[in-house]
Design a protein around this motif. Sequence first.
Motif, PDB file in Angstrom:
ATOM      1  N   LEU A   1      -7.559   2.321   9.280  1.00 48.43           N
ATOM      2  CA  LEU A   1      -7.319   0.936   8.852  1.00 48.43           C
ATOM      3  C   LEU A   1      -6.516   0.881   7.556  1.00 48.43           C
ATOM      4  O   LEU A   1      -5.709  -0.032   7.355  1.00 48.43           O
ATOM      5  CB  LEU A   1      -8.656   0.212   8.670  1.00 48.43           C
ATOM      6  N   LEU A   2      -6.722   1.858   6.687  1.00 50.96           N
ATOM      7  CA  LEU A   2      -5.993   1.896   5.417  1.00 50.96           C
ATOM      8  C   LEU A   2      -4.532   2.248   5.611  1.00 50.96           C
ATOM      9  O   LEU A   2      -3.645   1.670   4.980  1.00 50.96           O
ATOM     10  CB  LEU A   2      -6.649   2.920   4.480  1.00 50.96           C
ATOM     11  N   THR A   3      -4.244   3.184   6.505  1.00 53.63           N
ATOM     12  CA  THR A   3      -2.892   3.748   6.581  1.00 53.63           C
ATOM     13  C   THR A   3      -2.027   3.157   7.684  1.00 53.63           C
ATOM     14  O   THR A   3      -0.815   3.362   7.682  1.00 53.63           O
ATOM     15  CB  THR A   3      -2.965   5.273   6.792  1.00 53.63           C
ATOM     16  N   ALA A   4      -2.613   2.447   8.629  1.00 61.21           N
ATOM     17  CA  ALA A   4      -1.826   1.899   9.737  1.00 61.21           C
ATOM     18  C   ALA A   4      -0.899   0.787   9.254  1.00 61.21           C
ATOM     19  O   ALA A   4      -1.224   0.043   8.335  1.00 61.21           O
ATOM     20  CB  ALA A   4      -2.751   1.374  10.828  1.00 61.21           C
ATOM     21  N   HIS A   5       0.252   0.684   9.899  1.00 62.51           N
ATOM     22  CA  HIS A   5       1.217  -0.376   9.607  1.00 62.51           C
ATOM     23  C   HIS A   5       1.593  -1.052  10.919  1.00 62.51           C
ATOM     24  O   HIS A   5       2.020  -0.387  11.863  1.00 62.51           O
ATOM     25  CB  HIS A   5       2.471   0.204   8.932  1.00 62.51           C
TER      26      HIS A   5
ATOM     27  N   ILE B   1       3.093  20.073   2.719  1.00 60.46           N
ATOM     28  CA  ILE B   1       2.882  18.775   2.083  1.00 60.46           C
ATOM     29  C   ILE B   1       1.401  18.431   2.119  1.00 60.46           C
ATOM     30  O   ILE B   1       0.785  18.419   3.191  1.00 60.46           O
ATOM     31  CB  ILE B   1       3.709  17.672   2.765  1.00 60.46           C
ATOM     32  N   ALA B   2       0.823  18.160   0.955  1.00 62.64           N
ATOM     33  CA  ALA B   2      -0.598  17.842   0.844  1.00 62.64           C
ATOM     34  C   ALA B   2      -0.777  16.361   0.529  1.00 62.64           C
ATOM     35  O   ALA B   2      -0.104  15.813  -0.346  1.00 62.64           O
ATOM     36  CB  ALA B   2      -1.253  18.693  -0.237  1.00 62.64           C
ATOM     37  N   LEU B   3      -1.683  15.732   1.255  1.00 66.52           N
ATOM     38  CA  LEU B   3      -2.026  14.332   1.025  1.00 66.52           C
ATOM     39  C   LEU B   3      -3.086  14.271  -0.062  1.00 66.52           C
ATOM     40  O   LEU B   3      -4.115  14.943   0.024  1.00 66.52           O
ATOM     41  CB  LEU B   3      -2.546  13.723   2.331  1.00 66.52           C
ATOM     42  N   ILE B   4      -2.844  13.453  -1.095  1.00 66.19           N
ATOM     43  CA  ILE B   4      -3.718  13.460  -2.262  1.00 66.19           C
ATOM     44  C   ILE B   4      -4.511  12.171  -2.416  1.00 66.19           C
ATOM     45  O   ILE B   4      -5.722  12.184  -2.597  1.00 66.19           O
ATOM     46  CB  ILE B   4      -2.908  13.715  -3.546  1.00 66.19           C
ATOM     47  N   ASP B   5      -3.828  11.020  -2.335  1.00 67.28           N
ATOM     48  CA  ASP B   5      -4.504   9.769  -2.677  1.00 67.28           C
ATOM     49  C   ASP B   5      -3.740   8.595  -2.093  1.00 67.28           C
ATOM     50  O   ASP B   5      -2.619   8.745  -1.570  1.00 67.28           O
ATOM     51  CB  ASP B   5      -4.601   9.632  -4.198  1.00 67.28           C
ATOM     52  N   PHE B   6      -4.352   7.409  -2.225  1.00 67.45           N
ATOM     53  CA  PHE B   6      -3.735   6.163  -1.781  1.00 67.45           C
ATOM     54  C   PHE B   6      -3.828   5.138  -2.901  1.00 67.45           C
ATOM     55  O   PHE B   6      -4.812   5.103  -3.647  1.00 67.45           O
ATOM     56  CB  PHE B   6      -4.442   5.625  -0.531  1.00 67.45           C
ATOM     57  N   PHE B   7      -2.797   4.306  -3.027  1.00 67.90           N
ATOM     58  CA  PHE B   7      -2.770   3.274  -4.048  1.00 67.90           C
ATOM     59  C   PHE B   7      -2.622   1.905  -3.396  1.00 67.90           C
ATOM     60  O   PHE B   7      -1.820   1.734  -2.473  1.00 67.90           O
ATOM     61  CB  PHE B   7      -1.597   3.476  -5.012  1.00 67.90           C
TER      62      PHE B   7
ATOM     63  N   THR C   1       6.107  14.212 -10.685  1.00 72.79           N
ATOM     64  CA  THR C   1       5.270  15.330 -10.268  1.00 72.79           C
ATOM     65  C   THR C   1       4.864  15.220  -8.809  1.00 72.79           C
ATOM     66  O   THR C   1       4.588  16.231  -8.155  1.00 72.79           O
ATOM     67  CB  THR C   1       4.006  15.385 -11.149  1.00 72.79           C
ATOM     68  N   PHE C   2       4.823  13.984  -8.288  1.00 69.23           N
ATOM     69  CA  PHE C   2       4.385  13.740  -6.927  1.00 69.23           C
ATOM     70  C   PHE C   2       5.368  12.802  -6.225  1.00 69.23           C
ATOM     71  O   PHE C   2       6.237  12.209  -6.861  1.00 69.23           O
ATOM     72  CB  PHE C   2       2.983  13.107  -6.905  1.00 69.23           C
ATOM     73  N   THR C   3       5.181  12.668  -4.920  1.00 66.77           N
ATOM     74  CA  THR C   3       5.934  11.697  -4.132  1.00 66.77           C
ATOM     75  C   THR C   3       5.014  10.546  -3.753  1.00 66.77           C
ATOM     76  O   THR C   3       3.872  10.770  -3.341  1.00 66.77           O
ATOM     77  CB  THR C   3       6.497  12.346  -2.848  1.00 66.77           C
ATOM     78  N   VAL C   4       5.499   9.326  -3.920  1.00 64.60           N
ATOM     79  CA  VAL C   4       4.750   8.136  -3.519  1.00 64.60           C
ATOM     80  C   VAL C   4       5.552   7.428  -2.432  1.00 64.60           C
ATOM     81  O   VAL C   4       6.714   7.086  -2.642  1.00 64.60           O
ATOM     82  CB  VAL C   4       4.504   7.187  -4.705  1.00 64.60           C
ATOM     83  N   THR C   5       4.921   7.226  -1.273  1.00 64.53           N
ATOM     84  CA  THR C   5       5.582   6.639  -0.114  1.00 64.53           C
ATOM     85  C   THR C   5       4.924   5.325   0.257  1.00 64.53           C
ATOM     86  O   THR C   5       3.688   5.212   0.235  1.00 64.53           O
ATOM     87  CB  THR C   5       5.506   7.603   1.093  1.00 64.53           C
ATOM     88  N   ALA C   6       5.725   4.329   0.613  1.00 65.86           N
ATOM     89  CA  ALA C   6       5.205   3.021   1.003  1.00 65.86           C
ATOM     90  C   ALA C   6       4.567   3.106   2.392  1.00 65.86           C
ATOM     91  O   ALA C   6       5.203   3.543   3.349  1.00 65.86           O
ATOM     92  CB  ALA C   6       6.327   1.998   1.004  1.00 65.86           C
TER      93      ALA C   6
ATOM     94  N   ARG D   1       0.852  -1.194   0.000  1.00 68.83           N
ATOM     95  CA  ARG D   1       0.000   0.000   0.000  1.00 68.83           C
ATOM     96  C   ARG D   1       0.885   1.240   0.000  1.00 68.83           C
ATOM     97  O   ARG D   1       1.927   1.266   0.651  1.00 68.83           O
ATOM     98  CB  ARG D   1      -0.894   0.029   1.249  1.00 68.83           C
ATOM     99  N   THR D   2       0.473   2.267  -0.738  1.00 71.59           N
ATOM    100  CA  THR D   2       1.260   3.498  -0.830  1.00 71.59           C
ATOM    101  C   THR D   2       0.345   4.714  -0.719  1.00 71.59           C
ATOM    102  O   THR D   2      -0.871   4.618  -0.884  1.00 71.59           O
ATOM    103  CB  THR D   2       2.009   3.592  -2.171  1.00 71.59           C
ATOM    104  N   LYS D   3       0.963   5.871  -0.448  1.00 69.28           N
ATOM    105  CA  LYS D   3       0.214   7.127  -0.445  1.00 69.28           C
ATOM    106  C   LYS D   3       0.892   8.123  -1.371  1.00 69.28           C
ATOM    107  O   LYS D   3       2.109   8.088  -1.574  1.00 69.28           O
ATOM    108  CB  LYS D   3       0.101   7.699   0.968  1.00 69.28           C
TER     109      LYS D   3
END
Length: 226
Positions: free
Chosen positions: A162-166, A72-78, A97-102, A60-62
Amino acid sequence: MMHQLKNTTLIQQLATTSQFNHQFSTNLATKADLVLISAGDQVVTQGKAADTLWYLARGRTKLTTTLANGKIALIDFFTTPCFIGEMEFIDHQPTYTFTVTALSDCWCFRLPVAPYRQRLLQDSHFLQQLCQYFVHKNYRNIQTATRNQSFPLVQRLAAFILLTAHNDQYTEKNTQVAEYLGVSYRHLLYVFSQLVKDGSLTRTHPGYHIINHQYLRSLAYDVQHS
């Protein structure tokens, strides 16, 4: 950290289960590297050379962007499966254009752009797959906007946690989350405090630790299945 994996069996397995092989007219899995990116590390970084087309096979990434004022603006999740860097590839942008973080440990196929650009741009099947992916992404964005108008914050926040917790640990920044969910910072903190009081979360540094998964899932159900 980013580690290249050499396990041929794993590569073939992920190429099949993630449908990476089905994205192209020819088998490019043999041309791509499989890499493991640790949770919290960046897959791609805004402003860095867009020299790679990525495919998220597991994890999962953001998606975030850094604005001109440094915010820094949060845009979406993949989630899997999906391409990363496909917009820069199609638009021939020199940098991401954007940053994708695990958000979790991620297994990604990494395909260098330069040797395969013309080949991919002439691959009608690949372009069709990208078109479908863009449509699904737009549909998901519409769903997110609709949920922000239709469900109480406590339900949307439960789904977000639940989506973002690790490993049961939630560490997202409240200012970014408040903007993403379309609520005030104070309202967000109030709902967090309620979840702590009812025993769903416990406060840690930084963030929160999930205590009651079942209750959070029950809150999030309608949001996740809308």
